[in-house]
Design an enzyme around this catalytic site. Structure first.
Site, PDB file in Angstrom:
ATOM      1  N   CYS A 185      26.476   3.467  49.809  1.00  0.00           N
ATOM      2  CA  CYS A 185      27.133   2.702  50.769  1.00  0.00           C
ATOM      3  C   CYS A 185      28.180   2.122  50.274  1.00  0.00           C
ATOM      4  O   CYS A 185      29.047   1.646  50.853  1.00  0.00           O
ATOM      5  CB  CYS A 185      26.185   1.888  51.700  1.00  0.00           C
ATOM      6  N   GLU A 209      21.841  -3.253  57.904  1.00  0.00           N
ATOM      7  CA  GLU A 209      22.933  -3.053  57.011  1.00  0.00           C
ATOM      8  C   GLU A 209      23.256  -1.311  57.027  1.00  0.00           C
ATOM      9  O   GLU A 209      22.631  -0.345  56.982  1.00  0.00           O
ATOM     10  CB  GLU A 209      22.253  -3.063  55.400  1.00  0.00           C
TER      11      GLU A 209
HETATM   12  P1  NAD Z   1      21.437   7.743  59.316  1.00  0.00           P
HETATM   13  O1  NAD Z   1      22.160   6.736  60.055  1.00  0.00           O
HETATM   14  O2  NAD Z   1      21.561   8.984  59.510  1.00  0.00           O
HETATM   15  O3  NAD Z   1      19.843   7.580  59.222  1.00  0.00           O
HETATM   16  C1  NAD Z   1      19.325   6.169  58.781  1.00  0.00           C
HETATM   17  C2  NAD Z   1      17.502   6.153  59.574  1.00  0.00           C
HETATM   18  O4  NAD Z   1      17.877   5.968  61.061  1.00  0.00           O
HETATM   19  C3  NAD Z   1      16.759   7.469  59.314  1.00  0.00           C
HETATM   20  O5  NAD Z   1      15.518   7.003  58.992  1.00  0.00           O
HETATM   21  C4  NAD Z   1      17.063   8.281  60.576  1.00  0.00           C
HETATM   22  O6  NAD Z   1      16.143   9.109  60.715  1.00  0.00           O
HETATM   23  C5  NAD Z   1      17.000   7.118  61.594  1.00  0.00           C
HETATM   24  N1  NAD Z   1      17.866   7.519  62.912  1.00  0.00           N
HETATM   25  C6  NAD Z   1      18.699   8.370  62.895  1.00  0.00           C
HETATM   26  N2  NAD Z   1      18.923   8.485  64.477  1.00  0.00           N
HETATM   27  C7  NAD Z   1      18.022   7.569  64.943  1.00  0.00           C
HETATM   28  C8  NAD Z   1      18.090   7.055  66.419  1.00  0.00           C
HETATM   29  N3  NAD Z   1      18.848   7.535  67.478  1.00  0.00           N
HETATM   30  N4  NAD Z   1      17.251   6.111  66.579  1.00  0.00           N
HETATM   31  C9  NAD Z   1      16.394   5.362  65.620  1.00  0.00           C
HETATM   32  N5  NAD Z   1      16.686   5.763  64.402  1.00  0.00           N
HETATM   33  C10 NAD Z   1      17.394   6.681  64.057  1.00  0.00           C
HETATM   34  O7  NAD Z   1      21.627   7.403  57.682  1.00  0.00           O
HETATM   35  P2  NAD Z   1      21.389   7.963  56.629  1.00  0.00           P
HETATM   36  O8  NAD Z   1      22.208   9.181  56.402  1.00  0.00           O
HETATM   37  O9  NAD Z   1      20.102   8.209  56.205  1.00  0.00           O
HETATM   38  O10 NAD Z   1      21.897   7.235  55.516  1.00  0.00           O
HETATM   39  C11 NAD Z   1      23.472   7.009  55.141  1.00  0.00           C
HETATM   40  C12 NAD Z   1      24.099   5.904  55.856  1.00  0.00           C
HETATM   41  O11 NAD Z   1      23.381   4.614  55.460  1.00  0.00           O
HETATM   42  C13 NAD Z   1      25.438   5.481  55.523  1.00  0.00           C
HETATM   43  O12 NAD Z   1      26.299   5.216  56.661  1.00  0.00           O
HETATM   44  C14 NAD Z   1      25.494   4.319  54.633  1.00  0.00           C
HETATM   45  O13 NAD Z   1      26.804   3.804  54.247  1.00  0.00           O
HETATM   46  C15 NAD Z   1      24.474   3.722  55.198  1.00  0.00           C
HETATM   47  N6  NAD Z   1      23.723   2.874  54.220  1.00  0.00           N
HETATM   48  C16 NAD Z   1      24.381   1.601  54.304  1.00  0.00           C
HETATM   49  C17 NAD Z   1      23.418   0.607  53.350  1.00  0.00           C
HETATM   50  C18 NAD Z   1      23.905  -0.893  53.303  1.00  0.00           C
HETATM   51  O14 NAD Z   1      23.271  -1.541  52.483  1.00  0.00           O
HETATM   52  N7  NAD Z   1      25.081  -1.333  54.105  1.00  0.00           N
HETATM   53  C19 NAD Z   1      22.820   1.213  52.253  1.00  0.00           C
HETATM   54  C20 NAD Z   1      22.405   2.500  52.270  1.00  0.00           C
HETATM   55  C21 NAD Z   1      22.952   3.482  53.251  1.00  0.00           C
END
Ligand code: NAD
Length: 538
Positions: free
Chosen positions: A323, A289
Site C-alpha cells: 500500500c 486502512e
Molecule cells: P481488497 O479490498 O480487494 O480486499 C480486502 C479484503 O476485503 C479481503 O478480505 C476481501 O475479501 C474483502 N472484501 C472484498 N469485497 C468485500 C465486500 N464487498 N465486503 C466485505 N469485504 C470485502 O484489497 P486487497 O486486494 O486484498 O489489498 C490491496 C488493497 O489494500 C490496496 O488498495 C492497498 O492499498 C490496500 N492496503 C492498504 C494498507 C494500509 O495500511 N493502508 C495496507 C495493505 C493494503
C-alpha cells in the site's frame, strides 16, 4: 511498567546459513502436498462442501490447498461463538491475554518461523526477504509491542485525582461484542494483527481472510491456537466478504470493523454499517486502512544516487503491491536528465521469477484479476499521447502472473496512471522545471485523493521544510530522503488519511485505544448519613 521489547532482528538467509537450509526444506515440504483448510469456529475445524483451490501465483497451476468456505450457518455460528467467548476472555485479564500473544510472538520467532515464511512466499509470491520482514518480523513486533502498549496505557489512563475517602479508577473495558476483521492479501502480518489487536484488549473477533492468502493466514490461526488462544476468541472464516459482513451486521453484538484493503470496499462497508445502526447494541468502531497513490518528490539539490535506489526499491519490491509503494514521482529536469539512463539500466538488471530462486528480486503479481487490471493501465498508457514507457511494459501469464517493472513518463501530471492506485510494478514520472518546486508540491498535494505515504528528497533544510509543510496532509507516513515503504512497528506507526484510511496507526498504541470503551469507577469509603448541605443551615 513492563519492559520494552526490541524489534525482531531480520535473518539474512545467506548461502550456507542454517535458516536458508531450513527454509528451503520447508518450501519443498509445502510444495509436496495439498492441504485442506477448514473454517475454525469456537476452536473447531469445520470442513464444508463448498471449496476453492489456493494456488501459487508465480506457478498458478500448482495447488497448495483446498479451502472450505463458510456458508450461512458457519457465518452465524462464528459470530455467536465470538459473543459467547467474550465474558471468560475479559475475565482472564490483560496480563494473561498478553502472555498468549507474547507466546505467539515467541513461536513465530522460533519453531513456526520457516513454516509461516515459506507459506507467505508460496501463497503471496514474496521473495524470502519480503516474507521475512512481513510474516515473521512485523507480526512478531505487532504481538510484542501491542502487549507492551496495552499494559502501559492500562496504568497511564488511570484518573489523576482521588480525594481523601474515595478511590477513582478506570477500567480498561473492551468494546461490548465482537470485531469483524477483514484482511488484505498483501501482508501476512496485517492479517494476523487485525483480529489479534482487538482481542488483546478483550474483544473477540471474526476473521475474514483474503481469498488470496488463505494458506499463510491459516498457518497464523494454527499458531495462535498452539499458543493457547481459547476457542471462540478468534474465529477463522474463509468466504465471501460481502456475506460475512451482512451476517455480522445482523448480529446486535457487532462492535466494530478492523479493515485493511481497498478504498472502494471500505467505503461500501461504512455505508452498510450506517444502514445497520438501528439493529446494533452499540455505535461500532470503524477502523480502516485503505489505498494509496504514494509519491516521491525530488528537489534539484537532492542526492541523486539515493533517489535512484528509493525509486527502484520503493516502486518495485513486492511487485509494487505494498500500500506504501511509490507509484508517482515528481522529478526536476536536471535530476531526471542525470539519472534516467542509469535508472533504466538498473531496472533492466532486476531478475524476476520463482521465489524459490533467491536471486530474484521480483516475483509475480497476486492473481489473474490483478494481472488484468495492471496490464490494462499499461496498455492505456501505451496509447496515451502524453505518456511514454521508458522501460518494461511487457507481461506474461503463462506460468505465473508476471509483469515487468515499468516506468511511464508523462507530460500530464493528472494522467490516469499518475493519480489512480494501480497496485502493481508501475511507476509514473512527471518531470518538472527546476524552478517550479513549490508549484510541484501543490500539484502533488492536490493530484490524488489518497494520503498514505510519500517522500521528499532534498539536501537543504529549507527545501525539506517547504515540503514538510506543503505536504502535511498528503501522507500519514512521510519520509525525508528515504523510500516511502518499509514502516517498522514502534518506529513509524502506520496509516494514512483522506481516502487512505482512518489513520489509526497500526504498530502504535493509538490503534489499540479504538478497541476499548473505558468504565470510570468511583468508590467511596465515607458513609454519608445526612442529605443536607452546610449552606442550608441557618
Ligand atoms: P481488497 O479490498 O480487494 O480486499 C480486502 C479484503 O476485503 C479481503 O478480505 C476481501 O475479501 C474483502 N472484501 C472484498 N469485497 C468485500 C465486500 N464487498 N465486503 C466485505 N469485504 C470485502 O484489497 P486487497 O486486494 O486484498 O489489498 C490491496 C488493497 O489494500 C490496496 O488498495 C492497498 O492499498 C490496500 N492496503 C492498504 C494498507 C494500509 O495500511 N493502508 C495496507 C495493505 C493494503
Amino acid at each position: 511498567m513492563s519492559s520494552q521489547p526490541d524489534n525482531e532482528p531480520i535473518l539474512n538467509y545467506e548461502v550456507g546459513s542454517k535458516e536458508r537450509e531450513n527454509l528451503e526444506k520447508e518450501i519443498t515440504s509445502q510444495l509436496s502436498e495439498i492441504i485442506d483448510i477448514p473454517c475454525i469456529i469456537n476452536g473447531e475445524e469445520i470442513y464444508t462442501k463448498n471449496t476453492v483451490t489456493q494456488v501459487v501465483p508465480h506457478n498458478h497451476k500448482h495447488v497448495l490447498a483446498n479451502v472450505h468456505l463458510a456458508g450461512q450457518n458457519e457465518m452465524e455460528n462464528a459470530c455467536n461463538a465470538a459473543v459467547s467467548a467474550q465474558k471468560a476472555w475479559i475475565e482472564l485479564g490483560l496480563e494473561e491475554r498478553s502472555k498468549i500473544f507474547e507466546k505467539c510472538a515467541d513461536l513465530l520467532a522460533t519453531s513456526w518461523r520457516m513454516k509461516v515464511n515459506a507459506s507467505t512466499m508460496l501463497n503471496q509470491s514474496k521473495t524470502v526477504f519480503q516474507a521475512e520482514i512481513d510474516a515473521a518480523c512485523e507480526l512478531i513486533d505487532f504481538w510484542r509491542f501491542n502487549s507492551y502498549y496495552a499494559k502501559n496505557f492500562h496504568d497511564e489512563l488511570q484518573p489523576l485525582v482521588s480525594p481523601e475517602g474515595m478511590v477513582n479508577t478506570t477500567e480498561i473495558r473492551p468494546l461490548e461484542g465482537f470485531v469483524l476483521a477483514i484482511t488484505p492479501f498483501n501482508f501476512t502480518s496485517i492479517a494476523g494483527n487485525l483480529p489479534s489487536a482487538p482481542a488483546l484488549v478483550g474483544c473477540t473477533a471474526v476473521w475474514k481472510p483474503s481469498r488470496n492468502s488463505y494458506y499463510s493466514n491459516y498457518m497464523i490461526m494454527k499458531l495462535m491456537m498452539e499458543a493457547g488462544l481459547p476457542p471462540g476468541v478468534i474465529n477463522f472464516l474463509p468466504g465471501s466478504g460481502a456475506k460475512i459482513t451482512e451476517t455480522a451486521l445482523s448480529n446486535p453484538a457487532f462492535a466494530g470493523v478492523h479493515f485493511t484493503g481497498s478504498t472502494g470496499v471500505f467505503q461500501g462497508l461504512w455505508q452498510r454499517i450506517a444502514e445497520a445502526l438501528p439493529n446494533l447494541k452499540s455505535y461500532p468502531r470503524i477502523v480502516g486502512e485503505t489505498g494509496g497513490k504514494d509519491f516521491i518528490v525530488a528537489h534539484s539539490d537532492c542526492d541523486e544516487k539515493s533517489l535512484l535506489v528509493a525509486l527502484l526499491r520503493g516502486s518495485f519490491e513486492y511487485q509494487g503491491q505494498k500500500c506504501s509503494a511509490s507509484s508517482r514521482a515528481y522529478i526536476p529536469n536536471s535530476v531526471w536528465n542525470s539519472i534516467k539512463d542509469n535508472l533504466v539500466v538498473e531496472i533492466e538488471k532486476i531478475r524476476m521469477g520463482d521465489c524459490n530462486d533467491f536471486t530474484n528480486f521480483m516475483t509475480s503479481v497476486i492473481d489473474k484479476r490483478a494481472f488484468d487490471k495492471i496490464t490494462g493501465y499499461i496498455e492505456r498508457a501505451k496509447s496515451n499521447r502524453d505518456c511514454k514507457i521508458i522501460t518494461g511494459g511487457g507481461s506474461n501469464e503463462e506460468t505465473g502472473w508476471f509483469i515487468e517493472p515499468t516506468i511511464i513518463v508523462t507530460k500530464n501530471p493528472k494522467s490516469e496512471s499518475m493519480v489512480e492506485e494501480i497496485f502493481g510494478p508501475v511507476l509514473t514520472v512527471y518531470v518538472y522545471d527546476n524552478d517550479k518546486f513549490e508549484e510541484t508540491l501543490k500539484l502533488c498535494d492536490e493530484a490524488s485523493p489518497y494520503a498514505l505515504t510519500g517522500a521528499i528528497f532534498a539536501k537543504s533544510e529549507e527545501n525539506i521544510q517547504k515540503a514538510y509543510n506543503a505536504l502535511r496532509f498528503t501522507a500519514g507516513n512521510f519520509y525525508i530522503n528515504d523510500k516511502p515503504t518499509g514502516a517498522v512497528v514502534a518506529q513509524q506507526p502506520f496509516g494514512g488519511a483522506r481516502a487512505s484510511g482512518t489513520n489509526d496507526k497500526a504498530g502504535g498504541p493509538l490503534n489499540l485505544l479504538r478497541w476499548i470503551s473505558p468504565r470510570s469507577v468511583k468508590r467511596t469509603d465515607m458513609e454519608i448519613h445526612d442529605w443536607t448541605y452546610p449552606f442550608m443551615k441557618k
